[in-house]
Design a protein around this motif. Structure first.
Motif: not given
Length: 80
Positions: A52-53, A56-58
Motif C-alpha cells: 500500500q505504501t 501510495d508512492r510514500d
C-alpha cells in the motif's frame, strides 16, 4: 516471488548481489520455520502494508514498513 520482485524493483545492485549470494541461505531458514496461522496472517498484513505504501508512492512510509517487516523476521527464525 514477491520478495524477489521487490529486490528487482528497487534497482539496488548491492541488495541484488546480497540476495544473489545469500538468498538460498535465507530461503532455507524460512522453509524450515514453523509458521502458524496467526504468524502467517501477520506476515501477510506486513506485505499488504508495504504494498500500500508503494502504491501510495510514500517512500518514507514504505521504508518504515519494510524495516518493521525485516526486523519482525527475527521472531519467525527464533522458532527454529
Amino acid at each position: 516471488r514477491l520478495h524477489q520482485y521487490w529486490i528487482e524493483l528497487a534497482g539496488n545492485r548491492y541488495l541484488r548481489e546480497f540476495f544473489d549470494q545469500n538468498g538460498i541461505f535465507f530461503q532455507t531458514l524460512f522453509d524450515r520455520a514453523i509458521l502458524d496461522a496467526d504468524m502467517m496472517a501477520r506476515i501477510a498484513g506486513e506485505h499488504r502494508a508495504i504494498l500500500q505504501t508503494l502504491l501510495d508512492r510514500d517512500e518514507s512510509a514504505a521504508r518504515r514498513a519494510l524495516c518493521e517487516h525485516i526486523r519482525g523476521q527475527q521472531a519467525h527464525l527464533a522458532l527454529l
